[in-house]
Design a protein around this motif. Structure first.
Motif, PDB file in Angstrom:
ATOM      1  N   TYR A 235       0.842  -1.200   0.000  1.00  0.00           N
ATOM      2  CA  TYR A 235       0.000   0.000   0.000  1.00  0.00           C
ATOM      3  C   TYR A 235       0.871   1.241   0.000  1.00  0.00           C
ATOM      4  O   TYR A 235       1.994   1.258   0.510  1.00  0.00           O
ATOM      5  CB  TYR A 235      -0.947   0.022   1.207  1.00  0.00           C
ATOM      6  N   TYR A 236       0.326   2.292  -0.607  1.00  0.00           N
ATOM      7  CA  TYR A 236       0.936   3.617  -0.545  1.00  0.00           C
ATOM      8  C   TYR A 236      -0.112   4.563   0.000  1.00  0.00           C
ATOM      9  O   TYR A 236      -1.272   4.549  -0.433  1.00  0.00           O
ATOM     10  CB  TYR A 236       1.406   4.084  -1.923  1.00  0.00           C
ATOM     11  N   ASN A 237       0.277   5.377   0.943  1.00  0.00           N
ATOM     12  CA  ASN A 237      -0.632   6.340   1.544  1.00  0.00           C
ATOM     13  C   ASN A 237       0.146   7.603   1.858  1.00  0.00           C
ATOM     14  O   ASN A 237       1.373   7.554   2.072  1.00  0.00           O
ATOM     15  CB  ASN A 237      -1.244   5.765   2.829  1.00  0.00           C
TER      16      ASN A 237
ATOM     17  N   SER B 187       0.257   9.292   4.484  1.00  0.00           N
ATOM     18  CA  SER B 187       0.925   9.059   5.763  1.00  0.00           C
ATOM     19  C   SER B 187       0.948   7.557   6.025  1.00  0.00           C
ATOM     20  O   SER B 187      -0.069   6.876   5.866  1.00  0.00           O
ATOM     21  CB  SER B 187       0.191   9.779   6.902  1.00  0.00           C
ATOM     22  N   ARG B 188       2.109   7.055   6.400  1.00  0.00           N
ATOM     23  CA  ARG B 188       2.262   5.619   6.628  1.00  0.00           C
ATOM     24  C   ARG B 188       1.444   5.188   7.848  1.00  0.00           C
ATOM     25  O   ARG B 188       1.389   5.891   8.858  1.00  0.00           O
ATOM     26  CB  ARG B 188       3.737   5.288   6.841  1.00  0.00           C
ATOM     27  N   LYS B 189       0.802   4.029   7.756  1.00  0.00           N
ATOM     28  CA  LYS B 189      -0.026   3.511   8.847  1.00  0.00           C
ATOM     29  C   LYS B 189       0.590   2.226   9.391  1.00  0.00           C
ATOM     30  O   LYS B 189       0.163   1.112   9.075  1.00  0.00           O
ATOM     31  CB  LYS B 189      -1.457   3.261   8.359  1.00  0.00           C
ATOM     32  N   GLN B 190       1.607   2.400  10.228  1.00  0.00           N
ATOM     33  CA  GLN B 190       2.353   1.236  10.712  1.00  0.00           C
ATOM     34  C   GLN B 190       1.499   0.311  11.576  1.00  0.00           C
ATOM     35  O   GLN B 190       1.727  -0.901  11.595  1.00  0.00           O
ATOM     36  CB  GLN B 190       3.588   1.707  11.478  1.00  0.00           C
TER      37      GLN B 190
ATOM     38  N   GLU C 191      -0.194  -2.125   9.318  1.00  0.00           N
ATOM     39  CA  GLU C 191       0.681  -3.074   8.624  1.00  0.00           C
ATOM     40  C   GLU C 191       0.683  -4.430   9.319  1.00  0.00           C
ATOM     41  O   GLU C 191       0.577  -5.476   8.671  1.00  0.00           O
ATOM     42  CB  GLU C 191       2.090  -2.503   8.520  1.00  0.00           C
TER      43      GLU C 191
ATOM     44  N   HIS D  43       2.255  -4.370   3.538  1.00  0.00           N
ATOM     45  CA  HIS D  43       3.567  -3.739   3.528  1.00  0.00           C
ATOM     46  C   HIS D  43       3.497  -2.386   2.830  1.00  0.00           C
ATOM     47  O   HIS D  43       2.868  -2.255   1.773  1.00  0.00           O
ATOM     48  CB  HIS D  43       4.584  -4.633   2.812  1.00  0.00           C
ATOM     49  N   TYR D  44       4.165  -1.405   3.413  1.00  0.00           N
ATOM     50  CA  TYR D  44       4.207  -0.066   2.831  1.00  0.00           C
ATOM     51  C   TYR D  44       5.221  -0.021   1.694  1.00  0.00           C
ATOM     52  O   TYR D  44       6.287  -0.649   1.757  1.00  0.00           O
ATOM     53  CB  TYR D  44       4.593   0.968   3.892  1.00  0.00           C
TER      54      TYR D  44
ATOM     55  N   GLU E  46       6.725   2.989  -1.373  1.00  0.00           N
ATOM     56  CA  GLU E  46       6.600   4.278  -2.050  1.00  0.00           C
ATOM     57  C   GLU E  46       5.878   4.067  -3.380  1.00  0.00           C
ATOM     58  O   GLU E  46       5.860   2.956  -3.926  1.00  0.00           O
ATOM     59  CB  GLU E  46       7.981   4.909  -2.283  1.00  0.00           C
TER      60      GLU E  46
END
Length: 321
Positions: free
Chosen positions: A175-177, A179-182, A185, A191-192, A194
Motif C-alpha cells: 500500500y501507498y498512503n 501518511s504511513r499507517k504502521q 501493517e 507492507h508499505y 513508495e
C-alpha cells in the motif's frame, strides 16, 4: 413557516416522506437526467438546504444565488463537485455520506478486479455473439488473482476493506498512503511501499484515494510506464486521478495488460469515448456503491444531516474543511 429543502434528483418516496414531516420539499423528479443549470439556479434562491449528487456542480455561482442556504448535503463520499471555499465563506455547512458505502464499494472493486483479470466480459460477449468455437488451450486466458501482488493507493476505509477481500485470495498486499499507517501493517499483514516502487511490483494497482487538485492525473504516462506489462489498473475512486489519454495509449500498445474502470474524468461517459473502443478495458457506469441497501443508507444519512442542521443541531458527517 417551514424551511425549504431542494433535492437535485429523485429520491425514494420513504426518504421524501421523512423530510416532508419537517420541511417544505421540492425535488427534480427525473432519475436519469440531471437538473438543468438554469433550473438549479432558480430553485436555490429561497432554499435553506440542498441535497445533491456528485454529478451536480455546486459552484460559487449556485451558492451565491442561495442567501438562506445553511447546508449542502452531498449523497456521496466525495465532494469535489462542491466549491468548499465558497460554502465556508458564507457559513454554509457541507456534509457527505462516508462509512455507509465502504463494504459495498470494496465488493465492487474486487469484483471489477476479478472480471478484468479473467476477461469475463470479453468471454461473455464472444459466447453471446456466437464466437465460441472449438476449445482452444490459450483462448480466453487471463491473469491469476490468487497469490498475486495487489498494490493499493490510499489506505482509507475502503482500502482496508479491500485488503480483507484480497487476503481471502492469499494475495500479497502493498500500500501507498500519504501518511504511513504502521499500526495497520501488522494488523492487516500488509507492507508499505513508495508509489513508484508499488507501481513496479504490483500485479494489480487499485486507486482508493479521494480526488483533489493535488492528485489530478496521479497516474499518467510516467507512472504507467513503471507498471508490469502484465499489470492491471483498477479505478473505483475518481476519474480525474488518471490521465485517460495516457491510459488509452498504454492499453492500446499493451504496455499494461488491462484496466477496470468504474469512474471517468467526465461523467456520464459519451458512447464514443476512446477507452470504450478497447477490448482490454472493463467499464462500469460509476456503480461502486450501487446496492439497494447502501444507496438507501446514503440517502437516509444525507437527510439526517439536513434534519439535524436545520433543527439547530450539528451536522452528523461534516466534510473536513
Amino acid at each position: 413557516m417551514k424551511q425549504t429543502v431542494y433535492i437535485t434528483r429523485k429520491l425514494p418516496e420513504d426518504i421524501i416522506n421523512t423530510l416532508s414531516l419537517h420541511f417544505h420539499v421540492r425535488m427534480w423528479k427525473e432519475e436519469n437526467i440531471p437538473v438543468p443549470r438554469d433550473i438549479l439556479l432558480k430553485e436555490v434562491e429561497d432554499i435553506d438546504a440542498l441535497i445533491c449528487l456528485l454529478t451536480d456542480k455546486i459552484d460559487e455561482e449556485v451558492i451565491g444565488r442561495a442567501p438562506h442556504l445553511k447546508i449542502i448535503s452531498n449523497v456521496a463520499v466525495g465532494y469535489n463537485n462542491i466549491d468548499i471555499a465558497a460554502a465556508v465563506k458564507r457559513g454554509i455547512q457541507v456534509t457527505n455520506t462516508p462509512g455507509v458505502l465502504t463494504e459495498t464499494t470494496a465488493d465492487l472493486t474486487f469484483a471489477l478486479l476479478m472480471a478484468t483479470a479473467r476477461g469475463v466480459t470479453t468471454a461473455s460477449e464472444a459466447l453471446r455473439n456466437g464466437k465460441w468455437g472449438a476449445w482452444s488451450l490459450m483462448e480466453f486466458t487471463g491473469q491469476d488473482i490468487f497469490s498475486a501482488t495487489l498494490g493499493i493507493i490510499g489506505l482509507g476505509r475502503i482500502g482496508e476493506a479491500l485488503v480483507k477481500r484480497a487476503k481471502g485470495f492469499d494475495m500479497n498486499v502493498l500500500y501507498y498512503n500519504r501518511s504511513r499507517k504502521q499500526d495497520k501493517e501488522q494488523e492487516l499483514d500488509i507492507h508499505y511501499a513508495e508509489l513508484n516502487d508499488l507501481l513496479q511490483k504490483a500485479d494489480y494497482v487499485c486507486l482508493m484515494i479521494p480526488y483533489s487538485t493535488e492528485v489530478h492525473h496521479l497516474i499518467g504516462k510516467e507512472e504507467l510506464s513503471l507498471m508490469k506489462p502484465t499489470a492491471i489498473l483498477i479505478n473505483t475512486a475518481r476519474g480525474g486521478l488518471v490521465d485517460e489519454d495516457a491510459l488509452y495509449q498504454a492499453l492500446k500498445n499493451r504496455d499494461i495488460w488491462a484496466a477496470g474502470l468504474d469512474v471517468f474524468e467526465i461523467e456520464p461517459v459519451p458512447a464514443d469515448h476512446h477507452l470504450l473502443s478497447l477490448n482490454n478495458v472493463v467499464t462500469l457506469p460509476h456503480i461502486g456503491s450501487a446496492s439497494y441497501k447502501t444507496r438507501m443508507s446514503m440517502a437516509q444519512l444525507a437527510v439526517e444531516n439536513v434534519v439535524s442542521v436545520l433543527g439547530g443541531g450539528e451536522a452528523l458527517t461534516p466534510v473536513q474543511m
